[in-house]
Design a protein around this motif. Structure first.
Motif, PDB file in Angstrom:
ATOM      1  N   VAL A   1     -42.665  -4.632   2.553  1.00 46.91           N
ATOM      2  CA  VAL A   1     -43.521  -4.922   3.705  1.00 46.91           C
ATOM      3  C   VAL A   1     -43.083  -4.062   4.901  1.00 46.91           C
ATOM      4  N   ILE A   2     -44.072  -3.684   5.702  1.00 47.29           N
ATOM      5  CA  ILE A   2     -43.808  -2.905   6.927  1.00 47.29           C
ATOM      6  C   ILE A   2     -43.329  -3.847   8.029  1.00 47.29           C
ATOM      7  N   THR A   3     -42.322  -3.401   8.781  1.00 44.56           N
ATOM      8  CA  THR A   3     -41.760  -4.236   9.852  1.00 44.56           C
ATOM      9  C   THR A   3     -41.862  -3.520  11.200  1.00 44.56           C
ATOM     10  N   GLU A   4     -41.864  -4.321  12.251  1.00 43.42           N
ATOM     11  CA  GLU A   4     -41.873  -3.763  13.602  1.00 43.42           C
ATOM     12  C   GLU A   4     -40.553  -3.033  13.867  1.00 43.42           C
ATOM     13  N   LYS A   5     -39.464  -3.638  13.368  1.00 40.47           N
ATOM     14  CA  LYS A   5     -38.126  -3.069  13.553  1.00 40.47           C
ATOM     15  C   LYS A   5     -38.001  -1.787  12.731  1.00 40.47           C
ATOM     16  N   SER A   6     -37.513  -0.706  13.339  1.00 39.55           N
ATOM     17  CA  SER A   6     -37.449   0.574  12.629  1.00 39.55           C
ATOM     18  C   SER A   6     -36.347   0.568  11.560  1.00 39.55           C
ATOM     19  N   GLY A   7     -36.392   1.550  10.679  1.00 43.42           N
ATOM     20  CA  GLY A   7     -35.373   1.679   9.629  1.00 43.42           C
ATOM     21  C   GLY A   7     -35.871   1.129   8.301  1.00 43.42           C
ATOM     22  N   LEU A   8     -35.281   1.644   7.221  1.00 48.10           N
ATOM     23  CA  LEU A   8     -35.645   1.190   5.870  1.00 48.10           C
ATOM     24  C   LEU A   8     -34.567   0.216   5.409  1.00 48.10           C
ATOM     25  N   ASP A   9     -34.946  -1.051   5.270  1.00 51.14           N
ATOM     26  CA  ASP A   9     -34.021  -2.113   4.881  1.00 51.14           C
ATOM     27  C   ASP A   9     -34.181  -2.359   3.377  1.00 51.14           C
ATOM     28  N   LEU A  10     -33.175  -1.936   2.612  1.00 52.93           N
ATOM     29  CA  LEU A  10     -33.248  -2.086   1.148  1.00 52.93           C
ATOM     30  C   LEU A  10     -32.503  -3.353   0.756  1.00 52.93           C
ATOM     31  N   GLN A  11     -33.183  -4.236   0.053  1.00 50.58           N
ATOM     32  CA  GLN A  11     -32.519  -5.465  -0.377  1.00 50.58           C
ATOM     33  C   GLN A  11     -33.055  -5.949  -1.721  1.00 50.58           C
ATOM     34  N   TYR A  12     -32.341  -6.897  -2.314  1.00 47.08           N
ATOM     35  CA  TYR A  12     -32.821  -7.547  -3.533  1.00 47.08           C
ATOM     36  C   TYR A  12     -33.705  -8.713  -3.128  1.00 47.08           C
ATOM     37  N   GLN A  13     -34.532  -9.176  -4.072  1.00 49.49           N
ATOM     38  CA  GLN A  13     -35.453 -10.257  -3.723  1.00 49.49           C
ATOM     39  C   GLN A  13     -34.716 -11.535  -3.333  1.00 49.49           C
ATOM     40  N   ASN A  14     -33.450 -11.692  -3.790  1.00 46.09           N
ATOM     41  CA  ASN A  14     -32.688 -12.883  -3.405  1.00 46.09           C
ATOM     42  C   ASN A  14     -32.057 -12.741  -2.015  1.00 46.09           C
ATOM     43  N   GLY A  15     -32.343 -11.615  -1.344  1.00 44.23           N
ATOM     44  CA  GLY A  15     -31.846 -11.443   0.028  1.00 44.23           C
ATOM     45  C   GLY A  15     -30.561 -10.635   0.130  1.00 44.23           C
ATOM     46  N   ASN A  16     -29.892 -10.364  -1.013  1.00 45.40           N
ATOM     47  CA  ASN A  16     -28.670  -9.549  -0.956  1.00 45.40           C
ATOM     48  C   ASN A  16     -29.008  -8.111  -0.571  1.00 45.40           C
ATOM     49  N   PRO A  17     -28.178  -7.492   0.269  1.00 44.81           N
ATOM     50  CA  PRO A  17     -28.454  -6.098   0.646  1.00 44.81           C
ATOM     51  C   PRO A  17     -28.157  -5.134  -0.497  1.00 44.81           C
ATOM     52  N   TYR A  18     -28.883  -4.003  -0.513  1.00 40.58           N
ATOM     53  CA  TYR A  18     -28.616  -2.924  -1.468  1.00 40.58           C
ATOM     54  C   TYR A  18     -27.831  -1.866  -0.713  1.00 40.58           C
ATOM     55  N   HIS A  19     -26.701  -1.422  -1.304  1.00 39.20           N
ATOM     56  CA  HIS A  19     -25.817  -0.542  -0.535  1.00 39.20           C
ATOM     57  C   HIS A  19     -25.948   0.945  -0.865  1.00 39.20           C
ATOM     58  N   GLY A  20     -26.759   1.297  -1.876  1.00 46.56           N
ATOM     59  CA  GLY A  20     -26.866   2.714  -2.265  1.00 46.56           C
ATOM     60  C   GLY A  20     -27.668   3.527  -1.266  1.00 46.56           C
ATOM     61  N   THR A  21     -27.742   4.826  -1.518  1.00 50.68           N
ATOM     62  CA  THR A  21     -28.484   5.730  -0.631  1.00 50.68           C
ATOM     63  C   THR A  21     -29.969   5.741  -0.990  1.00 50.68           C
ATOM     64  N   ALA A  22     -30.799   6.130  -0.033  1.00 53.25           N
ATOM     65  CA  ALA A  22     -32.240   6.255  -0.305  1.00 53.25           C
ATOM     66  C   ALA A  22     -32.709   7.683  -0.085  1.00 53.25           C
ATOM     67  N   LEU A  23     -31.764   8.589   0.156  1.00 55.95           N
ATOM     68  CA  LEU A  23     -32.169   9.961   0.476  1.00 55.95           C
ATOM     69  C   LEU A  23     -32.590  10.741  -0.765  1.00 55.95           C
ATOM     70  N   GLY A  24     -33.657  11.502  -0.648  1.00 51.81           N
ATOM     71  CA  GLY A  24     -34.163  12.267  -1.784  1.00 51.81           C
ATOM     72  C   GLY A  24     -33.855  13.742  -1.658  1.00 51.81           C
ATOM     73  N   TYR A  25     -34.656  14.538  -2.367  1.00 52.00           N
ATOM     74  CA  TYR A  25     -34.440  15.964  -2.452  1.00 52.00           C
ATOM     75  C   TYR A  25     -34.799  16.662  -1.142  1.00 52.00           C
ATOM     76  N   ARG A  26     -33.955  17.600  -0.733  1.00 53.58           N
ATOM     77  CA  ARG A  26     -34.273  18.418   0.439  1.00 53.58           C
ATOM     78  C   ARG A  26     -34.048  19.878   0.108  1.00 53.58           C
ATOM     79  N   HIS A  27     -34.993  20.726   0.557  1.00 48.54           N
ATOM     80  CA  HIS A  27     -34.857  22.164   0.275  1.00 48.54           C
ATOM     81  C   HIS A  27     -33.860  22.830   1.207  1.00 48.54           C
ATOM     82  N   PHE A  28     -33.736  22.323   2.438  1.00 51.48           N
ATOM     83  CA  PHE A  28     -32.874  23.005   3.413  1.00 51.48           C
ATOM     84  C   PHE A  28     -31.771  22.068   3.895  1.00 51.48           C
TER      85      PHE A  28
END
Ligand code: ADP
Ligand code: MG
Length: 320
Positions: free
Chosen positions: A293-320
């Motif tokens: 869901v989109i939130t007013e608060k900025s940033g990408l909040d990754l979590q599990y459905q039980n509310g636990n936070p996900y600690h891995g990275t979300a960064l993808g491929y970059r050419h530069f």
């Protein structure tokens, strides 16, 4: 064979002839008539051998994919593709190679009734393909990255991480069952541009993007352009049977968030449009999953459905 004979033999000999192409291959420029009352959507993408596809990729797959990635960009705007330009830089003239390339290219072009209306053919050491695709849209209805609203639901089509897993197989970093190998190599080399999905999202979705650099990075573009944040539930990310059987759950989530080249659509819809979405998509074969869901608060909040936070990275491929 000189370039003019090659163009005649391989590129001008396509079957499809659209009524809105007034002058196609053979003059100095193509002349096209867009439908009245519509806007044009234009995009271009270059594929360089060894950068955008492994040097071992077949000519058929290069032809297919060079068009697919462009049609995917048009799909992400909700546009109907119509005309394409094709510029090829070849290290040598190998007619068998060109024929297989054209086979892949025109198979996809015909599937989406797009006509090749011009291009360029040059000679240099590095194989490189540039496709430019143009489509059209009803006025003011394009799906932009910038219009996601707070509380919109975030969806993604198909499954994620398959192409990235395919790349590890091609690079001999991983061995999978033969069924899984076949399935993910198709996803890597012959992605299906989500053209019908994009068209049906007009009047429903508030924002859309195609996932070429990884979901985390591409959803990040929607958030940035819309000036919003998001909660994404990592255990809702859609995974293929091949990814599930080949990786641990943690590895699969990591790949689904960061792996490039899937060419699925990520889009947002207002919460009250869920029924409209299901109705619009009922007769096309395109899985779609609500992942957050989109939130007013900025940033990408990754979590599990039980509310636990996900600690891995979300960064993808970059050419530069
Ligand atoms: P010019 O010298 O005017 O730029 P070219 O000799 O490059 O023209 O091309 C002649 C015609 O063939 C043009 O209509 C051009 O769009 C078309 N053409 C050239 N290369 C390709 C290609 N790879 N695929 C499709 N059409 C091509
Ligand atoms: Mg000219």
């Amino acid at each position: 064979m000189n370039e003019f004979t090659l163009i005649k033999k391989f590129f001008a000999a396509q079957g499809l002839q659209r009524d809105d192409v007034n002058c196609g291959i053979g003059d100095d420029a193509a002349i096209l008539t867009p439908p009245p009352g519509h806007q044009l959507a234009m995009t271009t993408d270059t594929l360089v051998s060894g950068v955008h596809f492994p040097t071992t990729t077949s000519a058929y797959d290069i032809g297919y994919k060079s068009l697919a990635v462009n049609l995917s960009d048009l799909a992400a705007m909700g546009a109907t593709p119509a005309w394409v330009l094709l510029s090829i830089t070849l290290p040598k003239v190998d007619q068998q190679w060109i024929e297989a390339f054209c086979d892949g290219f025109f198979t996809l072009a015909n599937r989406y009734q797009t006509q090749l209306v011009g291009g360029d053919l040059t000679h240099a050491d590095q194989l490189s393909i540039t496709v430019q695709a143009t489509g059209w849209l009803p006025q003011q209805q394009a799906l932009l990255r910038s219009q996601a609203k707070t509380n919109d639901l975030i969806y993604v089509s198909g499954t994620l991480g398959d192409a990235a897993l395919g790349l590890t197989v091609v690079q001999n970093k991983q061995t999978l069952s033969s069924a899984a190998t076949d399935e993910i190599l198709i996803k890597l080399n012959r992605p299906e541009p989500r053209v019908s999905l994009g068209q049906r999202l007009l009047n429903i979705a508030t924002a859309a993007i195609d996932v070429s650099d990884g979901l985390g990075a591409d959803l990040g573009h929607i958030l940035e352009e819309s000036n919003k944040g998001a909660i994404v539930y990592v255990d809702r990310l859609p995974l293929s049977p091949s990814v599930k059987e080949s990786l641990t759950p943690e590895e699969a989530i990591h790949l689904a968030l960061t792996g490039g080249d899937d060419y699925e659509l990520c889009f947002t819809i207002p919460p009250n449009k869920q029924a409209d979405l299901e109705q619009q998509l009922a007769d096309i074969d395109c899985a779609h999953t609500c992942i957050g869901v989109i939130t007013e608060k900025s940033g990408l909040d990754l979590q599990y459905q039980n509310g636990n936070p996900y600690h891995g990275t979300a960064l993808g491929y970059r050419h530069f």
